[in-house]
Design an enzyme around this catalytic site. Structure first.
Site, PDB file in Angstrom:
ATOM      1  N   ARG A  42       1.647  -2.720  19.598  1.00 26.71           N
ATOM      2  CA  ARG A  42       1.872  -1.313  19.276  1.00 26.71           C
ATOM      3  C   ARG A  42       0.573  -0.610  18.891  1.00 26.71           C
ATOM      4  O   ARG A  42       0.286   0.487  19.347  1.00 26.71           O
ATOM      5  CB  ARG A  42       2.859  -1.179  18.113  1.00 26.71           C
ATOM      6  CG  ARG A  42       3.206   0.274  17.779  1.00 26.71           C
ATOM      7  CD  ARG A  42       3.889   0.388  16.433  1.00 26.71           C
ATOM      8  NE  ARG A  42       2.943   0.310  15.344  1.00 26.71           N
ATOM      9  CZ  ARG A  42       3.218  -0.186  14.131  1.00 26.71           C
ATOM     10  NH1 ARG A  42       4.405  -0.675  13.886  1.00 26.71           N
ATOM     11  NH2 ARG A  42       2.309  -0.208  13.183  1.00 26.71           N
ATOM     12  N   HIS A  75       4.172 -10.956   1.943  1.00 31.97           N
ATOM     13  CA  HIS A  75       4.650 -10.120   3.035  1.00 31.97           C
ATOM     14  C   HIS A  75       5.848 -10.742   3.744  1.00 31.97           C
ATOM     15  O   HIS A  75       6.481 -10.107   4.587  1.00 31.97           O
ATOM     16  CB  HIS A  75       3.500  -9.872   4.029  1.00 31.97           C
ATOM     17  CG  HIS A  75       3.738  -8.744   4.976  1.00 31.97           C
ATOM     18  ND1 HIS A  75       3.850  -8.924   6.338  1.00 31.97           N
ATOM     19  CD2 HIS A  75       3.885  -7.405   4.764  1.00 31.97           C
ATOM     20  CE1 HIS A  75       4.056  -7.756   6.917  1.00 31.97           C
ATOM     21  NE2 HIS A  75       4.077  -6.813   5.995  1.00 31.97           N
ATOM     22  N   ARG A  95       0.810  -1.216   0.000  1.00 26.97           N
ATOM     23  CA  ARG A  95       0.000   0.000   0.000  1.00 26.97           C
ATOM     24  C   ARG A  95       0.844   1.267   0.000  1.00 26.97           C
ATOM     25  O   ARG A  95       1.732   1.445   0.821  1.00 26.97           O
ATOM     26  CB  ARG A  95      -0.937  -0.011   1.209  1.00 26.97           C
ATOM     27  CG  ARG A  95      -1.890   1.188   1.263  1.00 26.97           C
ATOM     28  CD  ARG A  95      -2.925   0.992   2.332  1.00 26.97           C
ATOM     29  NE  ARG A  95      -3.876  -0.040   1.943  1.00 26.97           N
ATOM     30  CZ  ARG A  95      -4.543  -0.797   2.814  1.00 26.97           C
ATOM     31  NH1 ARG A  95      -4.315  -0.663   4.098  1.00 26.97           N
ATOM     32  NH2 ARG A  95      -5.402  -1.700   2.389  1.00 26.97           N
TER      33      ARG A  95
END
Length: 675
Positions: free
Chosen positions: A550, A421, A391
């Site tokens: 996170r 990924h 993206r």
């Protein structure tokens, strides 16, 4: 009424972005770094609207009514998002106003009032930089409202002639500088829109300028691409990039002076709702503050130099070093340049036969990819699996794909329907008549820029079983061969989630037997419902679970009888926390893994991801110590309380774990973790 253990994904993300923004009010953060956190918050929020809000709009238009895990429809989610986003936007303005005053004390003026002492400079900037490139459009039956592209600033101008009021719009060109730095008695950062506003009488010489209002629209930029219907994925991506800026509007930012009748007129022509309007009474688009953030080194974080692990002997060949001992590093504290130099060495080494790598994101002017091109020129076999759908890096990846192919590399684009990924690099070398495979796995990208600002794990080994898995993975990605047996790798979408569920079940079994049962999960997001439900089951069985997440966390900790054995914390500091490290007590075996996959459905079910167990003592200790320091941080940690997070700051034995690693030269191999 029982408390739901599920938290809405979008609201959890907004809560994370609030934590990012709150770094801007932390007095321990240098002043210009605090300004940078506002820019990061703003950039994050832009992407959130383009992707997440845009995606919810698509769901509504498609008639999708399914509830999310927290029990909300897409319409309800948009209502909750609007309320929270408006609240955060207003808070950002308050924080920015305070920072401007603090910076003024340091003689740094951001978007100041354009007083007479600046007239000569602003007039020159207007005449030389702005006026030649703008194109005002006065609206009429012949000139309807022009299309406003995504994230483009506009000035809406009311002008008058012969008693008649006209409406005009100036769309600031994308290549027009936003900020002009001027050094006089102080440092002035002058914004283009303020200068343009000052000289509108020159733009409209035959009119009386009544007023002007700044605005910006955010459009849906979610990438929805049916790969099965795309004969040429590269061409499909290129075509999509052309249309991305034409998505529907999901946010309008403007100042409070914009008259309601003009806003109503724009609503009817641009098709947005009142909830999409965000009032900004200071600069719009604070991502521009990135260009201010480095102005004074004394107001920034002190520089530091990444180091190499102390066991690395720079006098010997890198491949001999890897055969002596696996290399494990934690960037940015360790020097990612070692990886860049390893690829450059491989490109020139006559004994290297082949180099293979996956590419998700790479920086502009990447020395790693330049080395791959040189490797081809030196007669090496080079193959690269490029993820074109990374993206907002699609355009750069398309460019790299074309350059690599032109150089002679074998370039493929992975598997239809799955994002690639997994981060893997394999170098094949002939040594004494045999082939040795050197494998590099990482939680981060082969990006030399983000390697300096993200925390990530790099693991390099000459282990033969790992090398065989690396080779098998590239065969799988490039030849679509279904590999039945793996030695050390677990790959999504088929193997990671079942393995994680199996490992949690083992902890549950230990807990039910009255034995110690414990997990530590450090990831960027936890939202996969099957995994969340398994964590709830483990908590109910008595497994002690520490989640270091996170960003998005879809599980609410501390609910009696449900999640009371789960604690959730988030660390937000100088560097963006990015690695995925998972620990299982495993009856005292202390198994530790790292992964490219977050605990999200997209990572587990719709991507090719890598999950890898570190079995050698030095590497295990290294990762365990990172987790230990994360759990002991008491300066940059936020603890989940209900659906929100509370900053926890210790006054004794203060530990900012990122600062600790800088100051203590990464003593992660010899320390004994207290896990």
């Amino acid at each position: 009424m029982s408390i739901s253990p599920y938290i809405n994904r979008e609201l959890s993300w907004l809560e994370f972005n609030r934590r990012v923004m709150m770094e801007a009010v932390d007095s321990s953060v240098p002043l210009l770094e605090r300004l940078k956190f506002l820019a990061i918050f703003s950039s994050n929020l832009d992407e959130f609207f383009m992707i997440r809000v845009g995606g919810l709009r698509d769901q509504i238009e498609a008639g999708y009514t399914k509830l999310d895990a927290s029990g909300s429809t897409p319409e309800e989610q948009l209502e909750h998002i609007s309320a929270k986003a408006h609240e955060l936007t207003n808070l950002r303005q308050e924080i920015f106003a305070g920072l401007k005053k603090d910076l003024e004390k340091e003689s740094i003026m951001i978007a100041p009032t354009l007083t007479a002492n600046l007239d000569d400079i602003t007039e020159a900037i207007f005449n030389e930089e702005i006026y030649p490139v703008i194109s005002p459009v006065t609206l009429s039956s012949n000139n309807p409202m022009p299309f406003i592209h995504n994230l483009r600033l506009c000035l809406y101008v009311l002008i008058k002639k012969d008693g008649v009021v006209h409406h005009s719009i100036i769309i600031l060109p994308e290549n027009l500088r936003r900020i002009f730095r001027v050094k006089l008695d102080k440092i002035y950062f002058l914004f283009t829109e303020d200068i343009l506003t000052k000289y509108l009488n020159i733009v409209y010489p035959d009119y009386e300028v009544l007023d002007s209002y700044l605005l910006r629209v955010t459009r849906n930029a979610d990438l929805t691409l049916d790969e099965e219907e795309s004969d040429d994925l590269l061409l499909s991506i290129q075509n999509f990039l052309k249309s991305r800026k034409k998505g529907g509007i999901c946010r309008v930012e403007t100042d409070s002076r914009l008259p309601q009748e003009i806003l109503d007129h724009m609503e009817s022509h641009l098709h947005f709702s009142k909830n999409d309007v965000y009032i900004i009474d200071d600069i719009i688009d604070m991502t521009s503050l990135f260009s201010v953030a480095g102005e004074r080194p004394d107001l920034c974080y002190p520089p530091f130099k990444p180091i190499l692990p102390d066991y690395i002997d720079g006098s010997i060949n890198i491949f001999e070093q890897i055969k002596k001992q696996d290399i494990i590093m934690y960037r940015p504290f360790h020097d990612f340049g070692l990886v860049s130099r390893m690829v450059a060495t491989a490109a020139a080494d006559p004994d290297v036969m082949a180099i293979k790598m996956t590419l998700y994101r790479a920086n502009k002017n990447s020395t790693i990819l330049e080395s791959l091109i040189r490797a081809v020129q030196n007669g090496k076999h080079v193959s690269v699996v490029i993820e074109l759908k990374a993206r907002f890096d699609e355009e750069r990846n398309v460019d790299w794909a074309n350059m690599l192919e032109e150089a002679g590399c074998i370039v493929t684009y992975g598997i239809a329907g799955l994002k690639i990924h997994a981060k893997n690099l394999m170098i094949v070398r002939r040594e004494s008549g045999r082939v040795v495979r050197y494998s590099h796995m990482s939680t981060g990208n082969f990006n030399e820029f983000t390697a300096g600002i993200y925390t990530d794990i790099d693991y390099i080994t000459a282990d033969d079983e790992v090398g065989k898995d690396s080779a098998a993975m590239f065969n799988f990605l490039m030849g679509y061969t279904d590999i039945g047996t793996w030695n050390r790798f677990y790959l999504a979408p088929k193997y990671i989630k079942p393995k994680v569920l199996e490992l949690i079940d083992e902890e549950i079994a230990f807990a039910k037997e009255g034995k110690e049962a414990k997990m530590i999960v450090k990831v960027n997001a936890v939202i996969d419902k099957k995994l969340i439900d398994k964590l709830i089951e483990a908590s109910c069985a008595g497994v002690k679970i520490e989640l270091i997440v996170r960003g998005i966390c879809g599980i609410k900790a501390g609910i009696k009888g449900v999640t009371e054995n789960i604690r959730v914390r988030s660390i937000v500091g100088r560097f963006l926390e990015h690695p995925r490290i998972i620990y299982f007590h495993a009856g005292g075996k202390k198994r530790v893994f790292f992964s490219t996959a977050d605990w999200m459905e997209r990572n587990m079910d719709r991507r090719v991801e890598l999950f890898f167990e570190v079995t050698k003592k030095e590497g295990r200790n290294f990762l365990l110590n990172i987790l230990d320091l994360n759990l002991r941080d008491n300066q940059k940690v936020w603890m989940q309380k209900g659906s929100e997070y509370v900053k926890v700051k210790g006054t004794k034995d203060k530990l900012n774990y990122q600062d600790y690693l800088i100051e203590n030269n990464l003593k992660l191999y010899t320390q004994k973790a207290k896990l």
